[in-house]
Scaffold this active site. Sequence first.
Site, PDB file in Angstrom:
ATOM      1  N   LYS A  71       0.848  -1.193   0.000  1.00 24.31           N
ATOM      2  CA  LYS A  71       0.000   0.000   0.000  1.00 24.31           C
ATOM      3  C   LYS A  71       0.880   1.238   0.000  1.00 24.31           C
ATOM      4  CE  LYS A  71      -2.497   1.474   3.557  1.00 24.31           C
ATOM      5  NZ  LYS A  71      -3.562   1.522   4.560  1.00 24.31           N
ATOM      6  N   GLN A 143     -13.774   7.820   8.929  1.00 23.38           N
ATOM      7  CA  GLN A 143     -13.438   6.587   9.618  1.00 23.38           C
ATOM      8  C   GLN A 143     -14.553   6.134  10.571  1.00 23.38           C
ATOM      9  OE1 GLN A 143     -11.663   3.601   9.465  1.00 23.38           O
ATOM     10  NE2 GLN A 143     -10.013   4.984   8.889  1.00 23.38           N
ATOM     11  N   GLY A 223      -7.238   6.971  16.233  1.00 26.21           N
ATOM     12  CA  GLY A 223      -6.775   8.199  15.601  1.00 26.21           C
ATOM     13  C   GLY A 223      -5.280   8.392  15.533  1.00 26.21           C
ATOM     14  N   ASP A 225      -1.833   7.981  14.498  1.00 21.88           N
ATOM     15  CA  ASP A 225      -1.109   7.264  13.455  1.00 21.88           C
ATOM     16  C   ASP A 225       0.224   7.930  13.138  1.00 21.88           C
ATOM     17  OD1 ASP A 225      -1.985   9.540  12.235  1.00 21.88           O
ATOM     18  OD2 ASP A 225      -2.881   8.566  10.492  1.00 21.88           O
ATOM     19  N   LYS A 229       0.750  12.131  18.304  1.00 26.40           N
ATOM     20  CA  LYS A 229      -0.713  12.078  18.414  1.00 26.40           C
ATOM     21  C   LYS A 229      -1.108  11.309  19.669  1.00 26.40           C
ATOM     22  CE  LYS A 229      -1.961  12.657  13.559  1.00 26.40           C
ATOM     23  NZ  LYS A 229      -2.760  12.139  12.433  1.00 26.40           N
TER      24      LYS A 229
END
Length: 330
Positions: A71, A143, A223, A225, A229
């Site tokens: 990806k 999301q 959340g 990532d 954070k």
Amino acid sequence: MHTLLLDSDDVDENARMAEVIGAVEEAFAAFERGDTQMPAKSYIDLPQYNGDFRSMPAYLDTGDWDAAGLKWVNVHPDNPEDHDLPTVLGTMIYSDPETAFPLAIMDGTTLTMKRTGAAAAVATDHLAVEDASSLGIVGAGVQSYTQLEAISAVRPIEEVVVSDLDEDRVQRFVDAFDDRFDVRGGSIAEAGHCDVLSTVTPVEEPIVSLEDVGERTHVNAIGADAEGKHELADELLEAATVVIDDHEQCTHSGEINVPYAEGVLTDEDIHAEIGEIVVGAKEGRTAETGVTVFDSTGLAIQDVAAARVVYERALEDEEGTPFDLVGAER
């Protein structure tokens, strides 16, 4: 032999959530058994564009099937306002492990939403109370929709409380689901006192405190990532049974990354990786378990597992657009 091109609608149609959840659970088990190859996620930082690229390759072998893919995904926060494009754009290359033939190229953005919801569902199935019927969601972005779609596949969700500073986003979420659930907007504490809570925000200052959750709430922390954070207060993480998807990723860029870096949390505070619970090496929820937290950073093996579901279903139903990418027909 053709490569199958699958756009976002094709991925949405063929990523049947129950099948994706099963595939992601198998991927977690393979990871725990050591039957995967997943190099660390690599980053290309582009501060001049306020963005970055991330590459996520993986191979897994479940015993019944194996699969490989890559990806290529970005995070460009200025895209919506400056270019009328999504913040995140993902592309998935799904390959035959035996020959390396590119079986499919598919939209990775929708795939990511589906597999992230599926990972939360796997964790919820092992860590939430059996009769969980209420789901709280903090953050009403894209999301949030797959969180509800996936978690309601493993628990009999009836009541949904969504909390977001943007009232329009809350209303759009309510409108999307009010024919299937008792869904309403509410405060973070109202969402947090549901049986299950999913947090899907990009904040760097915690917004969910220990007092905001119920005594046996299961929290899916989605959340975080990137380094810095942090959605959940340290006191909540310290009090909870913490389960992670991958130690390296979670301590670097997951929900626990900030308190771990500061020494507030250590390895002693991590109960298990989710794969350990899936294979039965560690316990999930017991009668004595209180608050649980699943720190989900998203693993490349999840993308590959979900991509296999999409490809196999699309191939069977003759969907997508076949094309001769590598000149196999010449």
